[in-house]
Scaffold this motif. Structure first.
Motif, PDB file in Angstrom:
ATOM      1  N   MET A 256       0.705  -1.109   0.082  1.00 47.52           N
ATOM      2  CA  MET A 256      -0.002  -0.226  -0.001  1.00 47.52           C
ATOM      3  C   MET A 256       0.839   1.101   0.107  1.00 47.52           C
ATOM      4  SD  MET A 256      -2.757  -1.216   2.773  1.00 47.52           S
ATOM      5  CE  MET A 256      -3.460   0.453   2.983  1.00 47.52           C
ATOM      6  N   ASN A 257       2.015   0.925  -0.082  1.00 45.90           N
ATOM      7  CA  ASN A 257       3.183   2.324   0.274  1.00 45.90           C
ATOM      8  C   ASN A 257       2.766   3.195   1.149  1.00 45.90           C
ATOM      9  OD1 ASN A 257       5.326   3.873  -0.849  1.00 45.90           O
ATOM     10  ND2 ASN A 257       4.039   5.253  -2.016  1.00 45.90           N
ATOM     11  N   ILE A 258       2.593   2.696   2.497  1.00 48.20           N
ATOM     12  CA  ILE A 258       2.162   3.358   3.538  1.00 48.20           C
ATOM     13  C   ILE A 258       3.581   4.055   3.915  1.00 48.20           C
ATOM     14  CG2 ILE A 258       1.540   3.284   5.852  1.00 48.20           C
ATOM     15  CD1 ILE A 258      -0.520   2.643   4.161  1.00 48.20           C
ATOM     16  N   ILE A 259       3.641   5.424   3.880  1.00 53.40           N
ATOM     17  CA  ILE A 259       4.701   6.348   4.338  1.00 53.40           C
ATOM     18  C   ILE A 259       4.132   7.509   5.211  1.00 53.40           C
ATOM     19  CG2 ILE A 259       6.162   5.815   2.344  1.00 53.40           C
ATOM     20  CD1 ILE A 259       5.119   8.168   1.012  1.00 53.40           C
ATOM     21  N   PRO A 260       4.959   8.230   6.067  1.00 56.13           N
ATOM     22  CA  PRO A 260       4.562   9.147   6.625  1.00 56.13           C
ATOM     23  C   PRO A 260       4.031  10.396   5.790  1.00 56.13           C
ATOM     24  CG  PRO A 260       6.712   8.545   7.450  1.00 56.13           C
ATOM     25  CD  PRO A 260       6.423   7.921   6.213  1.00 56.13           C
ATOM     26  N   GLY A 261       2.677  10.992   5.919  1.00 50.40           N
ATOM     27  CA  GLY A 261       2.182  11.886   5.274  1.00 50.40           C
ATOM     28  C   GLY A 261       0.898  11.321   4.192  1.00 50.40           C
ATOM     29  N   LYS A 262       0.938  10.134   4.268  1.00 48.17           N
ATOM     30  CA  LYS A 262      -0.255   9.359   3.209  1.00 48.17           C
ATOM     31  C   LYS A 262      -1.380   9.530   3.795  1.00 48.17           C
ATOM     32  CE  LYS A 262      -1.202   5.543   0.494  1.00 48.17           C
ATOM     33  NZ  LYS A 262      -0.637   4.364  -0.186  1.00 48.17           N
ATOM     34  N   LYS A 263      -2.414   9.915   3.159  1.00 44.01           N
ATOM     35  CA  LYS A 263      -3.811   9.704   3.782  1.00 44.01           C
ATOM     36  C   LYS A 263      -4.326   8.350   3.365  1.00 44.01           C
ATOM     37  CE  LYS A 263      -4.949  14.405   3.053  1.00 44.01           C
ATOM     38  NZ  LYS A 263      -5.956  15.627   2.555  1.00 44.01           N
ATOM     39  N   ILE A 264      -4.921   7.832   4.649  1.00 44.39           N
ATOM     40  CA  ILE A 264      -5.394   6.454   4.676  1.00 44.39           C
ATOM     41  C   ILE A 264      -6.846   6.521   5.269  1.00 44.39           C
ATOM     42  CG2 ILE A 264      -3.421   5.034   4.646  1.00 44.39           C
ATOM     43  CD1 ILE A 264      -3.741   4.937   7.667  1.00 44.39           C
ATOM     44  N   TRP A 265      -7.739   5.537   5.342  1.00 43.52           N
ATOM     45  CA  TRP A 265      -8.967   5.318   6.184  1.00 43.52           C
ATOM     46  C   TRP A 265      -8.587   4.293   7.099  1.00 43.52           C
ATOM     47  CZ3 TRP A 265     -13.281   8.553   5.203  1.00 43.52           C
ATOM     48  CH2 TRP A 265     -13.150   9.220   4.097  1.00 43.52           C
ATOM     49  N   LEU A 266      -9.279   4.674   8.384  1.00 40.35           N
ATOM     50  CA  LEU A 266      -9.308   3.767   9.637  1.00 40.35           C
ATOM     51  C   LEU A 266     -10.680   3.321   9.607  1.00 40.35           C
ATOM     52  CD1 LEU A 266      -7.244   5.761  11.913  1.00 40.35           C
ATOM     53  CD2 LEU A 266      -6.441   4.241  10.364  1.00 40.35           C
ATOM     54  N   ILE A 267     -10.961   1.865   9.446  1.00 45.87           N
ATOM     55  CA  ILE A 267     -12.096   1.320   9.412  1.00 45.87           C
ATOM     56  C   ILE A 267     -12.392   0.388  10.574  1.00 45.87           C
ATOM     57  CG2 ILE A 267     -13.808  -0.171   8.162  1.00 45.87           C
ATOM     58  CD1 ILE A 267     -12.308   1.352   5.506  1.00 45.87           C
ATOM     59  N   PHE A 268     -13.230   0.454  11.363  1.00 51.46           N
ATOM     60  CA  PHE A 268     -13.548  -0.345  12.433  1.00 51.46           C
ATOM     61  C   PHE A 268     -15.198  -0.488  12.924  1.00 51.46           C
ATOM     62  CE2 PHE A 268     -12.027   3.548  14.021  1.00 51.46           C
ATOM     63  CZ  PHE A 268     -13.116   4.053  15.056  1.00 51.46           C
ATOM     64  N   LYS A 269     -15.456  -1.372  13.514  1.00 50.76           N
ATOM     65  CA  LYS A 269     -17.029  -1.660  13.965  1.00 50.76           C
ATOM     66  C   LYS A 269     -17.274  -0.818  15.339  1.00 50.76           C
ATOM     67  CE  LYS A 269     -17.287  -6.315  12.110  1.00 50.76           C
ATOM     68  NZ  LYS A 269     -17.433  -7.702  12.432  1.00 50.76           N
ATOM     69  N   ALA A 270     -18.608  -0.631  15.335  1.00 46.48           N
ATOM     70  CA  ALA A 270     -18.832  -0.128  16.655  1.00 46.48           C
ATOM     71  C   ALA A 270     -18.745  -0.839  17.816  1.00 46.48           C
ATOM     72  CB  ALA A 270     -20.689   0.430  16.698  1.00 46.48           C
ATOM     73  N   THR A 271     -18.869  -2.239  17.670  1.00 44.99           N
ATOM     74  CA  THR A 271     -18.563  -3.303  18.565  1.00 44.99           C
ATOM     75  C   THR A 271     -17.127  -3.338  18.971  1.00 44.99           C
ATOM     76  OG1 THR A 271     -18.471  -4.931  17.026  1.00 44.99           O
ATOM     77  CG2 THR A 271     -20.754  -4.437  18.086  1.00 44.99           C
ATOM     78  N   SER A 272     -16.285  -2.789  18.196  1.00 45.26           N
ATOM     79  CA  SER A 272     -14.889  -2.770  18.587  1.00 45.26           C
ATOM     80  C   SER A 272     -14.472  -2.293  19.899  1.00 45.26           C
ATOM     81  CB  SER A 272     -13.947  -2.622  17.419  1.00 45.26           C
ATOM     82  OG  SER A 272     -14.179  -3.188  16.173  1.00 45.26           O
ATOM     83  N   LEU A 273     -15.115  -1.271  19.976  1.00 46.73           N
ATOM     84  CA  LEU A 273     -14.727  -0.554  21.418  1.00 46.73           C
ATOM     85  C   LEU A 273     -15.210  -0.998  22.595  1.00 46.73           C
ATOM     86  CD1 LEU A 273     -15.197   1.890  18.791  1.00 46.73           C
ATOM     87  CD2 LEU A 273     -15.435   3.542  20.394  1.00 46.73           C
ATOM     88  N   GLU A 274     -14.465  -1.144  23.353  1.00 45.97           N
ATOM     89  CA  GLU A 274     -14.729  -1.587  24.867  1.00 45.97           C
ATOM     90  C   GLU A 274     -14.645  -0.606  25.977  1.00 45.97           C
ATOM     91  OE1 GLU A 274     -11.590  -4.660  25.250  1.00 45.97           O
ATOM     92  OE2 GLU A 274     -12.305  -5.734  23.402  1.00 45.97           O
ATOM     93  N   TRP A 275     -15.560  -0.939  26.740  1.00 47.72           N
ATOM     94  CA  TRP A 275     -15.776   0.077  28.001  1.00 47.72           C
ATOM     95  C   TRP A 275     -15.030  -0.640  29.127  1.00 47.72           C
ATOM     96  CZ3 TRP A 275     -17.865   3.995  25.750  1.00 47.72           C
ATOM     97  CH2 TRP A 275     -18.796   3.868  24.769  1.00 47.72           C
ATOM     98  N   TYR A 276     -14.395   0.353  29.718  1.00 50.48           N
ATOM     99  CA  TYR A 276     -13.432  -0.026  30.946  1.00 50.48           C
ATOM    100  C   TYR A 276     -13.938   0.380  32.166  1.00 50.48           C
ATOM    101  CZ  TYR A 276     -11.613   4.417  32.632  1.00 50.48           C
ATOM    102  OH  TYR A 276     -11.592   5.716  33.306  1.00 50.48           O
TER     103      TYR A 276
END
Length: 334
Positions: free
Chosen positions: A314-334
Motif C-alpha cells: 500500500m506504500n504506507i509512508i508518513p504523510g499518506k492519507k488512509i482510512w481507518l475502518i472499525f466496528k462499533a462493537t470494537s470499542l470496549e468500555w473499561y
C-alpha cells in the motif's frame, strides 16, 4: 535481594476539589521508560507529583526502591520549571550544593549544559532572565541530569518549546537512561513522540488507569444516535460510533488490531466507522512481521497495526492519507 521494580504503588487516592486520583496498583521496573497519556484533567500531573514525592497521597503507599516514601533519588522536571533568580551556573549546580557535593562544580555544570546542547562558554554565566523559554527548560533539565537520579519524571517536557530545544531534551533524556540506567516516567499529550521514547504507555482518564500499551483511548461524552448507536465527536469534527456506553461520560478502548487500514472507504461492510487519517509514524514491532502506524485523525492520534507486506504493497509512508475502518462493537468500555 532487590526487587526489579523501582516503583510499587498500592491503593493511592488523592483529591483536588471534585477530582480524585485513584490508582489501586501500579509497578514500574527499574531502568524502564514509561509514558503517561490522557486528556487534560485525567491525573497525569498529579500522579507525577506524587511519584516525585513533592506531595504525599491522602491514602495508599508509594514504595521507591524498596523504601516507603523515599524521595532522595527521584527528581521531576515540571512543564513550566522554576529557575532561581541567579546565573545558569548557580541553577545547574544548586542541587549538588544542597547535597553538600562541591566536587568539580564548574566542570560538572559545563558537562550538564553540553548534554542539553547549550554551549557552556556562552551560557554558564548568563542570568536567568537572559534565557528563552526553551533554553530555560534545558537549563532546568541540566540541573536534574547533574544529580544522576535513579528516576527522572517529566511533565510535558517538550510542550511549548522550539524544535531545537525539543530535540535537545529528547536526546538528553535518552542519554541519561542509556548512560545511568535512569528510570524515565514521562507525561505527554503527544502520543507519537511518547511512543518514540518510552517502552510502555499507561493511559489515564478521570483519575483512573484506563488501559495500557498502544490501545487507543476514546473519551466521551457519548450521544445517542439512531439504530442503537452512540457517538462521540473528535476535536476535528469526525464522529466515532459505538454501542451503548455504561454512562454518557465513559471512556472506551479501541485496540489497534481491531482497525482495518484501507486506501479508500469500503462498501458492503458492517463497520460503521470510516475515518480519514494521515500517517504520522511507522514503527517495526520486533520480529512479529507487524508495523505499528500512528495516525492523526480529526485532532487525535490513533494507533493501528499492519503487516510489513501490506505496508509495502500500500506504500504506507508518513504523510499518506488512509482510512481507518472499525466496528462499533470494537470499542470496549473499561
Amino acid at each position: 535481594m532487590k526487587s526489579n521494580n523501582l516503583y510499587e504503588i498500592y491503593g493511592i487516592e488523592h483529591s483536588y476539589g471534585d477530582f480524585t486520583l485513584r490508582i489501586p496498583e501500579l509497578k514500574i521496573e527499574r531502568g524502564s521508560a514509561v509514558g503517561l497519556s490522557g486528556p487534560n484533567g485525567s491525573g497525569k500531573s498529579t500522579l507525577i507529583r506524587l511519584m516525585s514525592f513533592l506531595e504525599k497521597p491522602e491514602s495508599g503507599r508509594i514504595i521507591f526502591n524498596g523504601i516507603y516514601n523515599n524521595r532522595l533519588h527521584a527528581t521531576m522536571l515540571q512543564q513550566d520549571p522554576y529557575l532561581l533568580k541567579r546565573t545558569v551556573y548557580d541553577n545547574v549546580c544548586y542541587g549538588l550544593k544542597v547535597k553538600n557535593d562541591y566536587r568539580d562544580l564548574k566542570k560538572r555544570s559545563a558537562e550538564a549544559l553540553e548534554r542539553v546542547n547549550l554551549d557552556h562558554k556562552l551560557f554558564l554565566h548568563r542570568k536567568w532572565f537572559e534565557l528563552s523559554g526553551g533554553e530555560a527548560k534545558r537549563v532546568a533539565l541540566a540541573s536534574r541530569l547533574i544529580l544522576k537520579p535513579e528516576a527522572l519524571l517529566l511533565d510535558e517536557p517538550v510542550a511549548n518549546v522550539d524544535t531545537e530545544s525539543s530535540l535537545a531534551i529528547i536526546n538528553a533524556v535518552k542519554w541519561t537512561r542509556e548512560e545511568h540506567s535512569t528510570t524515565l516516567i514521562i507525561s505527554s499529550h503527544d502520543l507519537t513522540w511518547l511512543n518514540s521514547v518510552t517502552d510502555h504507555i499507561w493511559k489515564l482518564y478521570n483519575g483512573k488507569l484506563a488501559g495500557s500499551g498502544n490501545a487507543n483511548m476514546i473519551p466521551g461524552p457519548w450521544i445517542r444516535e439512531k439504530h442503537n448507536l452512540w457517538f462521540t465527536t473528535l476535536p476535528g469534527g469526525d464522529k466515532i460510533y459505538s454501542t451503548e456506553p455504561p454512562d454518557c461520560n465513559a471512556a472506551a478502548i479501541l485496540h489497534p488490531n481491531d482497525i482495518i487500514i484501507s486506501e479508500k472507504t469500503l462498501k458492503h461492510t458492517s463497520a460503521v466507522n470510516h475515518i480519514e487519517a494521515k500517517v504520522k509514524l511507522l514503527v517495526s514491532e520486533g520480529n512479529s512481521g507487524k508495523i505499528r502506524i500512528d495516525t492523526e485523525t480529526s485532532g487525535r492520534i490513533l494507533s493501528c497495526y499492519i503487516t510489513e507486506t501490506s505496508a509495502l504493497k500500500m506504500n504506507i509512508i508518513p504523510g499518506k492519507k488512509i482510512w481507518l475502518i472499525f466496528k462499533a462493537t470494537s470499542l470496549e468500555w473499561y
